[in-house]
Design an enzyme around this catalytic site. Structure first.
Site, PDB file in Angstrom:
ATOM      1  N   TRP A 196       0.832  -1.215   0.000  1.00  0.00           N
ATOM      2  CA  TRP A 196       0.000   0.000   0.000  1.00  0.00           C
ATOM      3  C   TRP A 196       0.856   1.250   0.000  1.00  0.00           C
ATOM      4  O   TRP A 196       0.518   2.228  -0.670  1.00  0.00           O
ATOM      5  CB  TRP A 196      -0.987  -0.022   1.173  1.00  0.00           C
ATOM      6  CG  TRP A 196      -1.925  -1.188   1.081  1.00  0.00           C
ATOM      7  CD1 TRP A 196      -1.989  -2.259   1.923  1.00  0.00           C
ATOM      8  CD2 TRP A 196      -2.906  -1.437   0.064  1.00  0.00           C
ATOM      9  NE1 TRP A 196      -2.944  -3.141   1.494  1.00  0.00           N
ATOM     10  CE2 TRP A 196      -3.527  -2.668   0.363  1.00  0.00           C
ATOM     11  CE3 TRP A 196      -3.320  -0.743  -1.066  1.00  0.00           C
ATOM     12  CZ2 TRP A 196      -4.539  -3.218  -0.427  1.00  0.00           C
ATOM     13  CZ3 TRP A 196      -4.330  -1.282  -1.869  1.00  0.00           C
ATOM     14  CH2 TRP A 196      -4.928  -2.508  -1.535  1.00  0.00           C
ATOM     15  N   ASP A 239      -1.808   6.327   6.502  1.00  0.00           N
ATOM     16  CA  ASP A 239      -2.820   5.374   6.052  1.00  0.00           C
ATOM     17  C   ASP A 239      -3.047   4.392   7.200  1.00  0.00           C
ATOM     18  O   ASP A 239      -2.191   3.571   7.509  1.00  0.00           O
ATOM     19  CB  ASP A 239      -2.312   4.650   4.801  1.00  0.00           C
ATOM     20  CG  ASP A 239      -3.291   3.595   4.276  1.00  0.00           C
ATOM     21  OD1 ASP A 239      -4.330   3.365   4.923  1.00  0.00           O
ATOM     22  OD2 ASP A 239      -2.985   2.997   3.222  1.00  0.00           O
ATOM     23  N   LYS A 253     -11.938  -2.391   6.822  1.00  0.00           N
ATOM     24  CA  LYS A 253     -11.142  -3.289   7.652  1.00  0.00           C
ATOM     25  C   LYS A 253     -11.634  -3.233   9.101  1.00  0.00           C
ATOM     26  O   LYS A 253     -12.009  -4.240   9.671  1.00  0.00           O
ATOM     27  CB  LYS A 253      -9.661  -2.898   7.617  1.00  0.00           C
ATOM     28  CG  LYS A 253      -8.830  -3.505   6.481  1.00  0.00           C
ATOM     29  CD  LYS A 253      -9.185  -3.048   5.118  1.00  0.00           C
ATOM     30  CE  LYS A 253      -8.388  -3.687   4.013  1.00  0.00           C
ATOM     31  NZ  LYS A 253      -7.603  -2.726   3.232  1.00  0.00           N
TER      32      LYS A 253
HETATM   33  C1  LIG Z   1      -7.085  -2.240   2.086  1.00  0.00           C
HETATM   34  C2  LIG Z   1      -6.077  -1.166   2.189  1.00  0.00           C
HETATM   35  C3  LIG Z   1      -6.009  -0.127   1.252  1.00  0.00           C
HETATM   36  C4  LIG Z   1      -6.925  -0.047   0.056  1.00  0.00           C
HETATM   37  O1  LIG Z   1      -8.165   0.383   0.443  1.00  0.00           O
HETATM   38  P1  LIG Z   1      -9.330   0.663  -0.619  1.00  0.00           P
HETATM   39  O2  LIG Z   1     -10.376   1.235   0.257  1.00  0.00           O
HETATM   40  O3  LIG Z   1      -9.683  -0.644  -1.249  1.00  0.00           O
HETATM   41  O4  LIG Z   1      -8.805   1.638  -1.622  1.00  0.00           O
HETATM   42  C5  LIG Z   1      -5.072   0.856   1.437  1.00  0.00           C
HETATM   43  N1  LIG Z   1      -4.219   0.822   2.472  1.00  0.00           N
HETATM   44  C6  LIG Z   1      -4.243  -0.159   3.390  1.00  0.00           C
HETATM   45  C7  LIG Z   1      -3.292  -0.139   4.531  1.00  0.00           C
HETATM   46  C8  LIG Z   1      -5.172  -1.182   3.269  1.00  0.00           C
HETATM   47  O5  LIG Z   1      -5.199  -2.171   4.181  1.00  0.00           O
END
Ligand SMILES: *Cc1c(COP(=O)(O)O)cnc(C)c1O
Length: 362
Positions: free
Chosen positions: A104, A173, A197
Site C-alpha cells: 500500500w 494510512d 477493515k
Molecule cells: C485495504 C487497504 C487499502 C486499500 O483500500 P481501498 O479502500 O480498497 O482503496 C489501502 N491501504 C491499506 C493499509 C489497506 O489495508
C-alpha cells in the site's frame, strides 16, 4: 454463535461486531421512526444529519481530537487518498517524505510520482520483502508531510510507535488499524482509513484532517478532489454513502459504549495477537513472517513447512468454520486478520484448530 456464522478472518471487507449487525437488521425497515430504511431516507433529512453528526462526535471523543481536526467521509477508498494527498498538499510546491513498508505504501508513492510531485522515499524495507518497519530514518527538514502506512495489511507489520519526524506532520494510512489503539493525535496532519477493515463496510473512507492543513488546498484542483469541499459541507457536497456512514456510526457507538474506549480495545487486541504469536514462538511448525519488533496486532501473517500444507491448512480450517486464512495472493502463506471485531472465542477456535493440525501433520 448465531447459526451459520463462521469465524471470519478476512482481511477486508472483514468481520463486523455481531451486535452492530443485529442493530442494523433490527432497524432496517423502519429507521429511527422514519418509516423508511436508512438506505431510503434523504441525506438532507434530520435523520441522516443525526447519523453523520453522531459518527463525527464519537470519532472525536474516541481519539481525543478536540476541535483541531475535521472528520470527513470520502468515497473512492483509501486508494483515492493516495492521489488526493499530493494533489491537495503539494500542488503549490513543497516536498514530502514517504516511507515504503509494503504494497500500500508503494501504491501511495506511485500516485505522488504520477503527479510529478517532489517526494522522497526516505526509508524502505523492500530489501527483506517488507518484513520489518525501518528505524532511525533521516527525514527531510521542512517536509510538508511524512507519509507512512501505520499497519501493513498484506505483510503483517505495524509501527509500534510513530517516528520522530522533526515536526513535519505525519499523514498516515490507517486503513487496517484505525481505532485499534489510542493515538497521540498531535503528531498527525492527517489520518485516513478505508472503512472496510476496522470500522465499517466498503464504500467510505474516513479522513481526519488537521484544520490548518486545509489552508494548503488550492482552488485550482477539481472541486470533488478538495478536502476543503468536504470540510465546508460536512461531507455532503454531494450524496454521501449513507449506509456506510451509518454503519461507521454504529461501530463508533459500539467502541464507546460496549468496548469502553480505545485503551480497552488495545488491551483486547494485544491479548488476541499475543496468543497467536506465542504459539509461533513455541512451534517448529508455524512461523511468523514479520520481524518480532514489527509484528502487526491486526494481520498475523505466517507460514507452514510447505505450500501443500498451507493449502491443506486453509481448506481444513474452512471446514471447521474458520474462514479467510489464505495469505494475500501477492505473498502466499497464511494470514489471520484479527481486527477489533474478532472475538477471543474466534482466537480460541483458531488456536485449537492450529494445534490439532500440527498434531496431525507436524
Ligand atoms: C485495504 C487497504 C487499502 C486499500 O483500500 P481501498 O479502500 O480498497 O482503496 C489501502 N491501504 C491499506 C493499509 C489497506 O489495508
Amino acid at each position: 454463535m448465531t447459526a451459520n456464522r463462521i469465524f471470519n478472518f478476512n482481511a477486508g471487507p472483514a468481520a463486523l461486531p455481531l451486535p452492530v449487525l443485529e442493530e442494523i437488521q433490527a432497524s432496517f425497515l423502519d429507521f429511527a421512526g422514519s418509516g423508511m430504511s436508512v438506505t431510503e431516507v434523504s441525506h438532507r433529512s434530520k435523520w441522516f444529519d443525526d447519523v453523520i453528526n453522531d459518527a463525527v462526535t464519537r470519532t472525536r471523543r474516541l481519539l481525543g481530537l478536540g476541535d483541531k481536526f475535521e472528520v470527513l467521509f470520502i468515497q473512492g477508498g483509501a486508494s483515492m487518498q493516495f492521489c488526493m494527498i499530493p494533489l491537495n498538499f503539494l500542488a503549490g510546491g513543497g516536498t514530502a517524505d514517504y516511507v515504503n513498508t509494503g504494497t500500500w505504501s508503494t501504491k501511495a508513492i506511485k500516485e505522488a510520482e504520477i503527479q510529478g510531485c517532489d517526494i522522497k522515499v526516505v526509508a524502505s524495507s523492500e530489501d527483506r520483502n517488507f518484513a520489518y518497519i525501518p528505524k532511525d530514518i533521516a527525514f527531510t527538514p521542512g517536509a510538508t508531510y511524512v507519509h507512512i502506512t501505520s499497519n501493513n495489511t498484506i505483510k503483517g507489520t505495524q509501527w509500534a510507535a510513530f517516528p520522530d519526524t522533526g515536526g513535519a506532520p505525519i499523514v498516515s494510512d490507517m486503513s487496517s488499524d484505525i481505532m485499534s489503539r489510542p493515538l497521540d493525535v498531535d503528531r498527525f496532519g492527517m489520518i485516513y482509513a478505508g472503512a472496510q477493515k476496522n470500522i465499517g463496510p466498503a464504500g467510505v473512507c474516513m479522513v481526519i484532517i488537521r484544520k490548518d492543513m486545509l489552508d494548503m488546498v488550492p482552488d485550482t484542483i477539481p472541486t470533488m478532489l478538495r478536502y476543503s469541499t468536504f470540510a465546508a459541507k460536512n461531507s455532503m457536497f454531494n450524496t454521501p454513502p449513507c449506509f456506510a456512514i451509518y454503519t461507521v456510526q454504529l461501530i463508533m457507538k459500539w467502541l464507546e459504549e460496549t468496548v469502553g474506549g480505545l485503551e480497552k480495545m488495545e488491551a483486547h487486541n494485544l491479548a488476541k495477537a499475543g496468543r497467536l504469536y506465542s504459539l509461533f514462538d513455541e512451534s517448529d511448525f508455524y512461523y511468523g513472517t514479520a520481524d518480532k519488533d514489527s509484528r502487526s496486532q491486526m494481520n498475523v501473517t505466517f507460514r507452514l513447512p510447505s505450500e501443500d500444507l498451507e493449502q491443506a491448512f486453509v481448506a481444513g480450517a474452512l471446514k471447521e468454520g474458520l474462514g479467510g486464512l489464505k495469505g494475500h495472493r501477492s505473498v502466499g502463506g497464511c494470514r489471520a486478520s484479527i481486527y477489533n471485531a474478532t472475538t477471543m472465542e474466534a482466537i480460541d477456535a483458531l488456536i485449537g484448530f492450529m494445534q490439532e493440525f500440527e498434531r496431525k501433520n507436524g
